[in-house]
Design a protein around this motif. Structure first.
Motif, PDB file in Angstrom:
ATOM      1  N   SER A  60      49.209  47.396  48.152  1.00 32.64           N
ATOM      2  CA  SER A  60      47.738  46.671  47.850  1.00 32.64           C
ATOM      3  C   SER A  60      47.571  46.056  49.463  1.00 32.64           C
ATOM      4  CB  SER A  60      48.110  45.039  47.306  1.00 32.64           C
ATOM      5  OG  SER A  60      48.187  45.240  45.673  1.00 32.64           O
ATOM      6  N   ASP A  79      37.739  42.694  44.241  1.00 30.54           N
ATOM      7  CA  ASP A  79      38.651  43.634  43.598  1.00 30.54           C
ATOM      8  C   ASP A  79      38.152  43.885  42.225  1.00 30.54           C
ATOM      9  OD1 ASP A  79      40.604  45.188  42.637  1.00 30.54           O
ATOM     10  OD2 ASP A  79      42.129  43.334  42.609  1.00 30.54           O
ATOM     11  N   THR A  82      40.370  44.534  38.485  1.00 31.97           N
ATOM     12  CA  THR A  82      41.559  43.933  39.099  1.00 31.97           C
ATOM     13  C   THR A  82      42.865  44.220  38.042  1.00 31.97           C
ATOM     14  OG1 THR A  82      42.647  42.278  40.470  1.00 31.97           O
ATOM     15  CG2 THR A  82      41.043  41.625  38.524  1.00 31.97           C
ATOM     16  N   GLY A  88      43.732  42.588  44.916  1.00 35.90           N
ATOM     17  CA  GLY A  88      43.301  41.384  45.299  1.00 35.90           C
ATOM     18  C   GLY A  88      44.123  39.905  45.411  1.00 35.90           C
ATOM     19  N   LEU A 102      38.073  38.392  41.969  1.00 32.98           N
ATOM     20  CA  LEU A 102      38.652  39.359  41.112  1.00 32.98           C
ATOM     21  C   LEU A 102      37.893  39.652  40.093  1.00 32.98           C
ATOM     22  CD1 LEU A 102      42.434  37.465  40.849  1.00 32.98           C
ATOM     23  CD2 LEU A 102      41.610  39.311  42.660  1.00 32.98           C
ATOM     24  N   LEU A 149      37.172  46.574  46.849  1.00 32.84           N
ATOM     25  CA  LEU A 149      38.576  47.488  46.503  1.00 32.84           C
ATOM     26  C   LEU A 149      38.485  47.840  45.461  1.00 32.84           C
ATOM     27  CD1 LEU A 149      40.546  44.333  47.979  1.00 32.84           C
ATOM     28  CD2 LEU A 149      39.523  46.220  49.428  1.00 32.84           C
ATOM     29  N   ARG A 151      40.917  50.226  42.663  1.00 33.74           N
ATOM     30  CA  ARG A 151      42.136  50.948  42.443  1.00 33.74           C
ATOM     31  C   ARG A 151      42.309  51.288  41.279  1.00 33.74           C
ATOM     32  NH1 ARG A 151      48.687  49.023  43.434  1.00 33.74           N
ATOM     33  NH2 ARG A 151      48.288  47.813  41.462  1.00 33.74           N
TER      34      ARG A 151
END
Length: 228
Positions: A60, A79, A82, A88, A102, A149, A151
Protein backbone atom coordinates in the motif's frame (compact mmCIF):
# COMPACT_ATOMS: atom_id res chain seq x y z
CA UNK A 1 -3.33 -14.22 17.76
CA UNK A 2 -0.05 -13.73 15.90
CA UNK A 3 1.69 -10.39 15.85
CA UNK A 4 2.86 -8.66 12.71
CA UNK A 5 6.63 -8.85 12.21
CA UNK A 6 8.65 -5.87 13.43
CA UNK A 7 10.49 -4.94 10.24
CA UNK A 8 11.50 -1.35 10.95
CA UNK A 9 14.81 -1.66 9.13
CA UNK A 10 13.09 -2.96 5.99
CA UNK A 11 10.57 -0.13 6.06
CA UNK A 12 13.45 2.31 6.24
CA UNK A 13 15.64 0.63 3.62
CA UNK A 14 12.91 0.15 1.03
CA UNK A 15 10.57 3.11 1.53
CA UNK A 16 12.73 5.57 3.51
CA UNK A 17 10.02 5.60 6.19
CA UNK A 18 9.10 3.57 9.22
CA UNK A 19 6.07 3.58 11.52
CA UNK A 20 6.36 4.91 15.05
CA UNK A 21 5.04 2.92 18.01
CA UNK A 22 1.52 4.34 17.66
CA UNK A 23 1.31 3.45 13.97
CA UNK A 24 2.71 -0.04 14.63
CA UNK A 25 -0.04 -0.55 17.20
CA UNK A 26 -2.66 0.65 14.73
CA UNK A 27 -1.31 -1.70 12.03
CA UNK A 28 -1.52 -4.59 14.52
CA UNK A 29 -5.07 -3.67 15.49
CA UNK A 30 -5.98 -3.35 11.81
CA UNK A 31 -4.63 -6.86 11.19
CA UNK A 32 -6.57 -8.34 14.12
CA UNK A 33 -9.83 -6.64 13.15
CA UNK A 34 -9.57 -7.82 9.54
CA UNK A 35 -8.94 -11.41 10.65
CA UNK A 36 -12.05 -11.15 12.81
CA UNK A 37 -14.05 -9.66 9.94
CA UNK A 38 -12.93 -12.48 7.67
CA UNK A 39 -15.09 -14.88 9.67
CA UNK A 40 -18.22 -13.28 8.23
CA UNK A 41 -17.02 -11.40 5.16
CA UNK A 42 -14.73 -12.44 2.33
CA UNK A 43 -12.26 -9.62 2.94
CA UNK A 44 -8.87 -11.11 2.08
CA UNK A 45 -7.08 -14.40 1.52
CA UNK A 46 -3.88 -12.83 2.84
CA UNK A 47 -3.93 -13.71 6.52
CA UNK A 48 -0.47 -14.80 7.71
CA UNK A 49 1.42 -12.04 9.56
CA UNK A 50 4.31 -11.82 7.10
CA UNK A 51 2.07 -11.93 4.03
CA UNK A 52 -0.25 -9.31 5.51
CA UNK A 53 2.69 -7.05 6.28
CA UNK A 54 4.17 -7.37 2.78
CA UNK A 55 1.12 -7.68 0.52
CA UNK A 56 -1.16 -5.26 2.30
CA UNK A 57 0.82 -2.80 4.43
CA UNK A 58 4.12 -2.53 2.58
CA UNK A 59 2.54 -2.71 -0.88
CA UNK A 60 0.00 0.00 0.00
CA UNK A 61 2.71 2.47 0.99
CA UNK A 62 5.11 1.44 -1.77
CA UNK A 63 2.53 2.67 -4.27
CA UNK A 64 2.74 6.24 -3.01
CA UNK A 65 6.53 6.21 -2.58
CA UNK A 66 7.54 8.24 -5.61
CA UNK A 67 9.27 11.56 -6.17
CA UNK A 68 6.00 12.60 -7.82
CA UNK A 69 4.25 12.61 -4.43
CA UNK A 70 5.11 14.84 -1.48
CA UNK A 71 4.08 13.07 1.71
CA UNK A 72 4.32 16.35 3.63
CA UNK A 73 1.42 17.89 1.72
CA UNK A 74 -2.15 17.48 2.91
CA UNK A 75 -3.54 15.46 0.01
CA UNK A 76 -7.00 14.12 -0.69
CA UNK A 77 -7.03 10.53 -1.99
CA UNK A 78 -9.69 8.05 -3.04
CA UNK A 79 -9.14 4.29 -2.92
CA UNK A 80 -11.29 2.76 -5.67
CA UNK A 81 -12.53 -0.78 -5.00
CA UNK A 82 -10.91 -0.79 -1.57
CA UNK A 83 -12.17 -4.23 -0.50
CA UNK A 84 -10.60 -4.90 2.90
CA UNK A 85 -9.37 -1.30 3.01
CA UNK A 86 -6.17 -1.37 0.98
CA UNK A 87 -4.27 0.63 0.04
CA UNK A 88 -6.33 3.42 1.60
CA UNK A 89 -6.51 2.28 5.23
CA UNK A 90 -2.76 1.72 5.52
CA UNK A 91 -2.10 5.14 3.96
CA UNK A 92 -4.53 6.83 6.33
CA UNK A 93 -2.68 5.35 9.31
CA UNK A 94 0.74 6.30 7.98
CA UNK A 95 -0.26 9.82 6.92
CA UNK A 96 -2.94 11.19 9.27
CA UNK A 97 -2.78 14.64 7.61
CA UNK A 98 -4.16 13.15 4.38
CA UNK A 99 -7.89 12.74 3.74
CA UNK A 100 -8.67 9.25 2.43
CA UNK A 101 -11.96 8.08 0.91
CA UNK A 102 -12.59 4.33 0.73
CA UNK A 103 -14.88 3.40 -2.16
CA UNK A 104 -16.45 -0.01 -2.58
CA UNK A 105 -19.65 -1.28 -4.17
CA UNK A 106 -20.31 -3.91 -1.47
CA UNK A 107 -22.31 -2.29 1.33
CA UNK A 108 -21.45 -4.97 3.89
CA UNK A 109 -17.74 -4.31 3.37
CA UNK A 110 -18.27 -0.55 3.64
CA UNK A 111 -20.21 -1.03 6.89
CA UNK A 112 -17.31 -3.13 8.21
CA UNK A 113 -14.80 -0.44 7.19
CA UNK A 114 -16.87 2.19 8.99
CA UNK A 115 -16.61 0.19 12.21
CA UNK A 116 -12.94 -0.51 11.56
CA UNK A 117 -11.69 3.03 11.10
CA UNK A 118 -13.80 4.22 14.04
CA UNK A 119 -12.30 1.57 16.32
CA UNK A 120 -8.80 2.60 15.18
CA UNK A 121 -9.52 6.24 16.00
CA UNK A 122 -8.89 7.40 12.44
CA UNK A 123 -10.50 10.79 11.84
CA UNK A 124 -9.14 11.20 8.30
CA UNK A 125 -11.23 8.50 6.57
CA UNK A 126 -14.65 8.52 4.95
CA UNK A 127 -16.38 5.75 3.04
CA UNK A 128 -18.67 5.61 0.01
CA UNK A 129 -20.77 2.61 -1.01
CA UNK A 130 -21.07 2.93 -4.79
CA UNK A 131 -19.72 1.66 -8.08
CA UNK A 132 -16.83 3.66 -9.49
CA UNK A 133 -18.42 3.95 -12.93
CA UNK A 134 -21.45 5.58 -11.32
CA UNK A 135 -19.56 7.79 -8.89
CA UNK A 136 -17.61 9.69 -11.52
CA UNK A 137 -20.90 10.77 -13.15
CA UNK A 138 -21.80 12.70 -10.00
CA UNK A 139 -20.69 16.33 -10.12
CA UNK A 140 -19.57 16.51 -6.48
CA UNK A 141 -16.95 13.80 -7.07
CA UNK A 142 -15.67 14.75 -10.54
CA UNK A 143 -12.11 16.02 -10.33
CA UNK A 144 -12.36 16.06 -6.54
CA UNK A 145 -9.16 14.27 -5.53
CA UNK A 146 -5.40 14.79 -5.68
CA UNK A 147 -4.82 11.04 -5.94
CA UNK A 148 -6.92 8.10 -7.11
CA UNK A 149 -5.60 4.70 -6.06
CA UNK A 150 -6.64 1.51 -7.86
CA UNK A 151 -5.42 -1.93 -6.81
CA UNK A 152 -6.57 -5.25 -8.29
CA UNK A 153 -9.79 -3.88 -9.78
CA UNK A 154 -9.53 -5.04 -13.40
CA UNK A 155 -7.68 -4.35 -16.63
CA UNK A 156 -5.44 -1.33 -16.97
CA UNK A 157 -7.90 0.41 -19.26
CA UNK A 158 -10.74 -0.11 -16.77
CA UNK A 159 -8.60 1.21 -13.91
CA UNK A 160 -7.74 4.35 -15.90
CA UNK A 161 -11.39 4.81 -16.86
CA UNK A 162 -12.45 4.60 -13.20
CA UNK A 163 -9.67 6.74 -11.76
CA UNK A 164 -8.97 9.72 -14.01
CA UNK A 165 -12.46 11.28 -13.91
CA UNK A 166 -12.13 11.59 -10.13
CA UNK A 167 -8.71 13.27 -10.23
CA UNK A 168 -8.10 17.02 -10.31
CA UNK A 169 -6.16 18.46 -13.22
CA UNK A 170 -2.54 18.03 -12.22
CA UNK A 171 -3.40 15.14 -9.90
CA UNK A 172 -2.34 11.51 -10.21
CA UNK A 173 -4.01 8.18 -10.74
CA UNK A 174 -1.89 5.39 -9.26
CA UNK A 175 -2.44 1.87 -10.56
CA UNK A 176 -1.12 -1.02 -8.47
CA UNK A 177 -0.25 -3.96 -10.71
CA UNK A 178 1.57 -7.26 -10.42
CA UNK A 179 2.49 -8.64 -13.83
CA UNK A 180 3.10 -6.04 -16.52
CA UNK A 181 3.58 -6.98 -20.18
CA UNK A 182 5.23 -5.24 -23.14
CA UNK A 183 1.84 -5.18 -24.87
CA UNK A 184 0.30 -3.29 -21.95
CA UNK A 185 3.28 -0.95 -22.00
CA UNK A 186 2.66 -0.13 -25.67
CA UNK A 187 -1.09 0.28 -25.26
CA UNK A 188 -1.02 2.38 -22.12
CA UNK A 189 -0.21 5.85 -23.57
CA UNK A 190 -3.18 5.76 -25.97
CA UNK A 191 -5.54 4.47 -23.27
CA UNK A 192 -4.43 7.19 -20.88
CA UNK A 193 -4.60 9.92 -23.52
CA UNK A 194 -8.23 9.03 -24.26
CA UNK A 195 -9.09 10.02 -20.70
CA UNK A 196 -7.10 13.24 -20.57
CA UNK A 197 -3.98 11.85 -18.93
CA UNK A 198 -0.29 11.23 -19.49
CA UNK A 199 1.92 8.43 -18.19
CA UNK A 200 4.42 10.00 -15.81
CA UNK A 201 6.18 6.95 -14.43
CA UNK A 202 6.10 3.16 -14.35
CA UNK A 203 7.96 1.87 -11.31
CA UNK A 204 8.96 -1.76 -10.83
CA UNK A 205 9.83 -3.07 -7.36
CA UNK A 206 10.58 -6.42 -5.79
CA UNK A 207 8.69 -7.03 -2.58
CA UNK A 208 11.13 -7.27 0.35
CA UNK A 209 10.15 -10.68 1.76
CA UNK A 210 9.00 -12.85 -1.16
CA UNK A 211 10.81 -10.95 -3.94
CA UNK A 212 7.63 -10.80 -6.00
CA UNK A 213 7.47 -8.25 -8.80
CA UNK A 214 5.17 -5.26 -8.37
CA UNK A 215 4.48 -2.42 -10.79
CA UNK A 216 3.13 1.01 -9.90
CA UNK A 217 1.83 3.21 -12.71
CA UNK A 218 1.53 6.96 -12.25
CA UNK A 219 -0.81 8.79 -14.61
CA UNK A 220 -1.06 12.58 -14.54
CA UNK A 221 -4.41 14.22 -15.27
CA UNK A 222 -3.62 16.85 -17.93
CA UNK A 223 -6.95 18.02 -19.28
CA UNK A 224 -10.55 17.99 -18.19
CA UNK A 225 -12.71 15.50 -20.05
CA UNK A 226 -16.15 15.35 -18.50
CA UNK A 227 -17.79 13.32 -21.28
CA UNK A 228 -17.14 10.04 -19.47
Amino acid sequence: MDNLPDLSSIWQQTLNWEPNLEKKAQFQQLYQKILQGNRELNLTRITSPRDFWEKHLWDSLAGITSELIDWQQSLKAIDIGTGAGFPGMAIAIALPHWRVTLLDSTRKKVAFLDQLYTSLGLANIETIAARAEELHKQAQYQQGYDLALVRAVGSTSVCVEYALPLVKIGGLAILYRGHWSELEDRQLPEIVSNFGGRVEQIKELSTPLSQSTRHYLYVRKKISNLSY
